[in-house]
Motif scaffolding. Structure first.
Motif, PDB file in Angstrom:
ATOM      1  N   HIS A   4       0.837  -1.196   0.000  1.00 21.34           N
ATOM      2  CA  HIS A   4       0.000   0.000   0.000  1.00 21.34           C
ATOM      3  C   HIS A   4       0.876   1.251   0.000  1.00 21.34           C
ATOM      4  CE1 HIS A   4      -3.544   2.454   0.793  1.00 21.34           C
ATOM      5  NE2 HIS A   4      -2.923   2.994   1.815  1.00 21.34           N
ATOM      6  N   GLN A  35       1.210   4.301  -2.875  1.00 20.78           N
ATOM      7  CA  GLN A  35       1.072   5.725  -2.554  1.00 20.78           C
ATOM      8  C   GLN A  35       2.301   6.492  -3.027  1.00 20.78           C
ATOM      9  OE1 GLN A  35       0.299   5.618   1.724  1.00 20.78           O
ATOM     10  NE2 GLN A  35      -1.820   6.177   1.327  1.00 20.78           N
ATOM     11  N   ASP A  43      -4.931   2.219  -8.804  1.00 22.91           N
ATOM     12  CA  ASP A  43      -3.780   1.320  -8.715  1.00 22.91           C
ATOM     13  C   ASP A  43      -3.838   0.263  -9.812  1.00 22.91           C
ATOM     14  OD1 ASP A  43      -3.039   2.714  -6.480  1.00 22.91           O
ATOM     15  OD2 ASP A  43      -3.618   1.162  -5.052  1.00 22.91           O
ATOM     16  N   HIS A  74      -8.392  -2.208   6.413  1.00 24.10           N
ATOM     17  CA  HIS A  74      -7.000  -2.289   5.957  1.00 24.10           C
ATOM     18  C   HIS A  74      -6.070  -2.852   7.025  1.00 24.10           C
ATOM     19  CE1 HIS A  74      -3.704  -1.289   3.262  1.00 24.10           C
ATOM     20  NE2 HIS A  74      -3.046  -0.873   4.320  1.00 24.10           N
TER      21      HIS A  74
END
Length: 388
Positions: free
Chosen positions: A116, A120, A166, A308
């Motif tokens: 993740h 980013q 993504d 998450h």
């Protein structure tokens, strides 16, 4: 046992040393995974390719568009070792095994990062590149050049794809990385063929799945034991009042659950915006009550956090009342999200759950939250699987 000798012998020796020392329980599935990682460790010794950006446009470049310079061919340079995708249920030791591999890998340029956080970072680099190159139309090749120059081995923890943004860049980016000789090792709760499953636009994502399967060996870690739940079930999860002792207890809990005293800065992408949420490692996030409930966050933000991360370590919950009901209302929403997704909570507070909001017209509303907070401390709740 000499740690340097163990390190020089690879992840399998390091795993066996931990078992013999009593730091790990012998587990046949983990031992098998360590053997697979040992083979990759041997294949990677001294691996240091000098990547050159290819000129030919590959399949993903045609699929998703691009500029004059393509992202590269599907084929990796000759001699590039095959990577590894380690998949299994939560708490089976995937991250621990990958860390043993990463620590012992004799590769000059290597990097370990939560997937993740990697995405980013990729989005931030693309944004910066577009600002520095107005009118240019393809940031993927220079992004791949930059990443490949930094590391020829990248270890991704918790490889998951939930965001369409993504999904749409992953194919071209990873095609370009593989074409530059980058080797990927990843842990995930999701098999490659199930990534982005059921999401809009998945048909366009399928070539990326095929690419991953062509460049990594997929190994299913089928340990029957959930070590993560064992660790948290042995921990006190509510500490009061807020003082030095409770802060040290939360420090100890974070270390026990993650293996590190401090995580990396973390944020979540929610409805197109970045929401900082403290520091995180191995699915555990640590932050403060003020950080989560003292600013204008809403249900979508708390839902993203609860799905998450499997555990929230939360510092300094104050006494609540009508004078700070906005914060109390957000806290109620936060606890509802954690509870519904079986996210675990380790917290410090000024009082026990049933004494946090004792009086005022909204005290009755808090009764359910207090009840949930009490239940979330139970061994039964702590033994439930997280619902990501």
């Amino acid at each position: 046992m000499d740690s340097l000798i163990t390190r020089n012998e690879g992840p399998l020796a390091a795993y066996r040393a931990r078992v013999s020392e009593g730091a790990l329980r012998a587990d046949p599935a983990q031992a098998h995974a360590a053997e697979i990682l040992q083979t990759l460790w041997r294949n990677l010794r001294g691996y240091d390719p000098k990547p050159a950006a290819p000129e030919a446009k590959g399949f993903f470049g045609k699929l998703f568009g691009g500029g004059k310079r393509g992202s590269g061919d599907l084929a990796a340079p000759e001699g590039t070792p095959e990577g590894l995708y380690l998949v299994g249920a939560v708490g089976r030791g995937k991250s621990m095994l990958m860390d043993l591999f990463f620590d012992t890998a004799e590769v000059p340029r290597k990097r370990r990062i939560h997937f993740h956080a990697f995405m980013q970072e990729a989005h931030a680099r693309i944004h910066a590149w577009r600002r520095a190159n107005p009118g240019a139309d393809d940031p993927i090749p220079p992004l791949a050049d930059q990443i490949a120059a930094e590391a020829s081995l990248i270890c991704f923890d918790e490889f998951q794809v939930h965001d369409i943004t993504d999904a749409m860049i992953l194919g071209r980016l990873f095609e370009a990385l593989f074409a530059r000789g980058v080797v990927m090792v990843a842990t995930s709760n999701t098999a490659p063929q199930d990534l982005f499953k059921g999401k809009p636009g998945r048909d366009a994502f399928l070539p990326f799945i095929a690419l991953i399967q062509s460049r990594v060996e997929v190994f299913y870690l089928e340990s029957a034991q959930d070590y993560r739940r064992e660790r948290i079930r042995g921990l006190p999860t509510w500490h009061h009042p807020v003082n030095g002792r409770s802060e040290r207890a939360l420090d100890a809990a974070f270390l026990e659950l993650t293996g590190t005293p401090q995580g990396e800065p973390a944020s979540l992408q929610v409805l197109g915006r970045a929401v900082p949420v403290g520091e995180a490692a191995r699915g555990v996030v640590r932050t403060s009550f003020d950080e989560l409930c003292g600013r204008a966050l809403g249900p979508a933000d708390y839902l993203a956090l609860a799905t998450h991360f499997h555990t929230l370590v939360l510092d300094a919950i104050p006494r609540l009342g009508p004078e700070n009901f906005d914060r109390a209302r957000r806290f109620i929403t936060l606890i509802d999200a954690l509870y519904e997704h079986r996210c675990k909570l380790v917290a410090s507070a000024e009082a026990g759950p049933d004494l946090l909001y004792e009086q005022g017209e909204n005290a009755a509303m808090f009764e359910r939250t207090a009840s949930r907070l009490m239940e979330m401390q139970s061994q039964e709740y702590l033994g439930l699987p997280h619902l990501p």
